[in-house]
Design a protein around this motif. Sequence first.
Motif, PDB file in Angstrom:
ATOM      1  N   GLY A  26      39.939  41.351  37.317  1.00 43.13           N
ATOM      2  CA  GLY A  26      39.917  42.319  38.413  1.00 43.13           C
ATOM      3  C   GLY A  26      38.995  43.483  38.101  1.00 43.13           C
ATOM      4  N   CYS A  27      37.935  43.632  38.898  1.00 45.20           N
ATOM      5  CA  CYS A  27      37.001  44.754  38.724  1.00 45.20           C
ATOM      6  C   CYS A  27      36.979  45.579  39.994  1.00 45.20           C
ATOM      7  N   GLY A  28      38.160  45.812  40.553  1.00 42.74           N
ATOM      8  CA  GLY A  28      38.274  46.617  41.758  1.00 42.74           C
ATOM      9  C   GLY A  28      38.410  48.079  41.403  1.00 42.74           C
ATOM     10  N   THR A  29      39.238  48.772  42.174  1.00 46.26           N
ATOM     11  CA  THR A  29      39.310  50.219  41.991  1.00 46.26           C
ATOM     12  C   THR A  29      39.922  50.598  40.645  1.00 46.26           C
ATOM     13  N   VAL A  71      36.240  39.482  35.075  1.00 43.62           N
ATOM     14  CA  VAL A  71      36.406  38.410  36.063  1.00 43.62           C
ATOM     15  C   VAL A  71      36.715  39.023  37.418  1.00 43.62           C
ATOM     16  N   ASP A  72      35.933  38.665  38.419  1.00 42.11           N
ATOM     17  CA  ASP A  72      36.241  39.085  39.790  1.00 42.11           C
ATOM     18  C   ASP A  72      35.385  38.268  40.749  1.00 42.11           C
ATOM     19  N   PRO A  73      35.985  37.652  41.778  1.00 41.95           N
ATOM     20  CA  PRO A  73      35.186  36.858  42.714  1.00 41.95           C
ATOM     21  C   PRO A  73      34.574  37.700  43.836  1.00 41.95           C
ATOM     22  N   ASP A  74      35.014  38.963  43.971  1.00 39.28           N
ATOM     23  CA  ASP A  74      34.659  39.749  45.158  1.00 39.28           C
ATOM     24  C   ASP A  74      33.355  40.520  45.004  1.00 39.28           C
ATOM     25  N   SER A  75      32.803  40.889  46.174  1.00 38.35           N
ATOM     26  CA  SER A  75      31.610  41.730  46.200  1.00 38.35           C
ATOM     27  C   SER A  75      31.995  43.158  46.542  1.00 38.35           C
ATOM     28  N   LEU A  76      31.081  44.071  46.250  1.00 46.93           N
ATOM     29  CA  LEU A  76      31.310  45.484  46.557  1.00 46.93           C
ATOM     30  C   LEU A  76      30.913  45.747  48.006  1.00 46.93           C
ATOM     31  N   TYR A  77      31.854  46.310  48.772  1.00 49.19           N
ATOM     32  CA  TYR A  77      31.594  46.604  50.180  1.00 49.19           C
ATOM     33  C   TYR A  77      31.618  48.111  50.418  1.00 49.19           C
ATOM     34  N   ASN A 115      28.255  41.070  43.358  1.00 47.55           N
ATOM     35  CA  ASN A 115      29.549  40.700  42.795  1.00 47.55           C
ATOM     36  C   ASN A 115      30.044  41.827  41.874  1.00 47.55           C
ATOM     37  N   LYS A 116      31.330  42.180  42.009  1.00 49.55           N
ATOM     38  CA  LYS A 116      31.852  43.334  41.262  1.00 49.55           C
ATOM     39  C   LYS A 116      31.826  43.121  39.749  1.00 49.55           C
ATOM     40  N   ALA A 153      28.168  43.329  38.643  1.00 45.37           N
ATOM     41  CA  ALA A 153      27.633  44.681  38.813  1.00 45.37           C
ATOM     42  C   ALA A 153      28.240  45.639  37.790  1.00 45.37           C
ATOM     43  N   CYS A 154      29.558  45.515  37.541  1.00 47.46           N
ATOM     44  CA  CYS A 154      30.188  46.379  36.529  1.00 47.46           C
ATOM     45  C   CYS A 154      29.576  46.110  35.158  1.00 47.46           C
ATOM     46  N   ALA A 155      29.385  44.827  34.838  1.00 49.47           N
ATOM     47  CA  ALA A 155      28.805  44.485  33.533  1.00 49.47           C
ATOM     48  C   ALA A 155      27.410  45.088  33.403  1.00 49.47           C
TER      49      ALA A 155
END
Length: 561
Positions: free
Chosen positions: A323-326, A350-356, A373-374, A377-379
């Motif tokens: 999870g690379c969300g909030t 690990v995260d399947p989502d994109s930043l919106y 992809n979050k 992008a975080c990496a």
Amino acid sequence: MDDDLDAAKLAIHAALGDIGFERDFTRRAKCLYTGVLDKAGLAVPVSIEVTDFDFLEYPEIRIAPQYVLPDRKLPHILGIEQSVCYYARGTVVLDRYNPAGTVLQCLKKCEEVIRDAVRGRLNDDFADEFGSFWSSVNSLADLPGEADGVGSVKYIRLGPGKEPVPVLAKDESWLWSRDPANGGKGQGEPAFIVRTNAALSINPNAKWPPGNVTELDRWLTWNDPTLGGKMQVALAKGGGDVGVLAVKASNGLFLCRAVVPVPYRTKEILENRRGNMAKNLTRIGSKISVERISSAPVDSSYVFGRNLHGSSNLADKRILLIGCGTIGGFLAQQLAQCGAGAGKGELTLVDPDSLYPANLGRHLLGAPYLYDNKARACAEFIGSQLPPLNIRAVPDYVERVGIFSDRHDIVIDATGEEALSIALNHRAVRERPASPPIMFVWLEGNGAVAKSLLTGQPTHACLKCLKPKLAAAARHRTLKSEESIVIERNAACGDGAYVPFPVSRSVGAAAMACDHVLDWVNGVHGDRLRSRTFDNAKAYIVPDSSPKPSTDCPACGKSHA
Ligand SMILES: [Zn+2]
């Protein structure tokens, strides 16, 4: 405000008058007084000027020019203005509500400093504040602890449009590789790194600062006889035109850069047959000027260890963050700043989502990463900010990632998705003891409270133990009312359903989890279930604890029946 200021000025005037100081009316606009310190002893005439009545800037105290100081350098007395450094900046909080007392306190401290300096008692203090005497030109040093010998200084642009900064390293540097145009092979200037156990200091009885190789040599030898001639060696090792000597002393790293003037770059002088170039350079030492450069470390053990007060950082650990969300984005950054992915370690995101756009108000990342992809992008973002880290991005659903087949030292679930967390917990319990410990971190009640739970020990609760029945209340209830959770849907902005809470709550949850991981890596087996309450109206303050397994836990209960 003006009344306050006038009152402060009057109080200072009265207090200074009492000890025989007089206002300097030739400079009416200033709050400037003159008087004598150590009246019974040295009788030093000084001036004191208060420029900041909040006392963020300390009053400026100067020794009057007519006072004849001993003919040597004095610690804490700076420049031709003979300004006295009686408190190092930021070391004391002066009382703005007692201006008269504050000014007298400063004069008293200043008197002690002058007395000790003139009587030669504080020469060791030169070593402590040597960095401020050395140079205001900055450089960066990417050197492992024991590095010495030949290296290079390369002039690196740390970002587009930025001025180049000198970066000293031996064979390679993470900062050199950030600027291939200036950090490549053969770029920069030759350097020679030497070590001394001595603390470099100012020789009070010699010229300061050393301006050429001859003076530098004399000063280096005074500090440590083994340093004599090393500037010439540095020049000779680099071929003679230009060279940097880096002295690693007990009080810091100090650079000396020398350039041999063009007329002296002759075959006779720069010929290194039988190692005689250093001797030739010594002979013309007074013609070779020396530039002094300060230096600050940027190597990874310094960056990732400096703030941890001697406890272990996360280097060499294999950490999987789901999870690379909030929460996960900020947590990934904090883990990296504590060394996750350094050394032989690995930080997997690990995260399947994109930043919106909907994420921008409470995510680590901003507009440059929209629709990326979050995890990736975080990496990329975190990797660009810090010394080299092994950060692996997996832009996929965790269910498709073999999290238990790879060996991880710890798995962190920061998804805050209850169903996913329950599934992960179930698999981890089933695969004990092979499964790594899992730490769960989540927010409850619109960010009213953050929680983290470290699982993995059969003697302690798994995630499901906290709430054995999905629909029932939790065993360790924190929310005052389960019904108070608000879910918003902002159709006009194209938002799906989401739980509103400000970024502060995600950062708070990430911070709590980061502390929890640091405790884990240091073997501090404190409380396994922790909570931080941010909203007292919605949540109770619950003490941290290490709950036992629940006998009716559907995940781990049977083995305890
Ligand atoms: Zn359980």
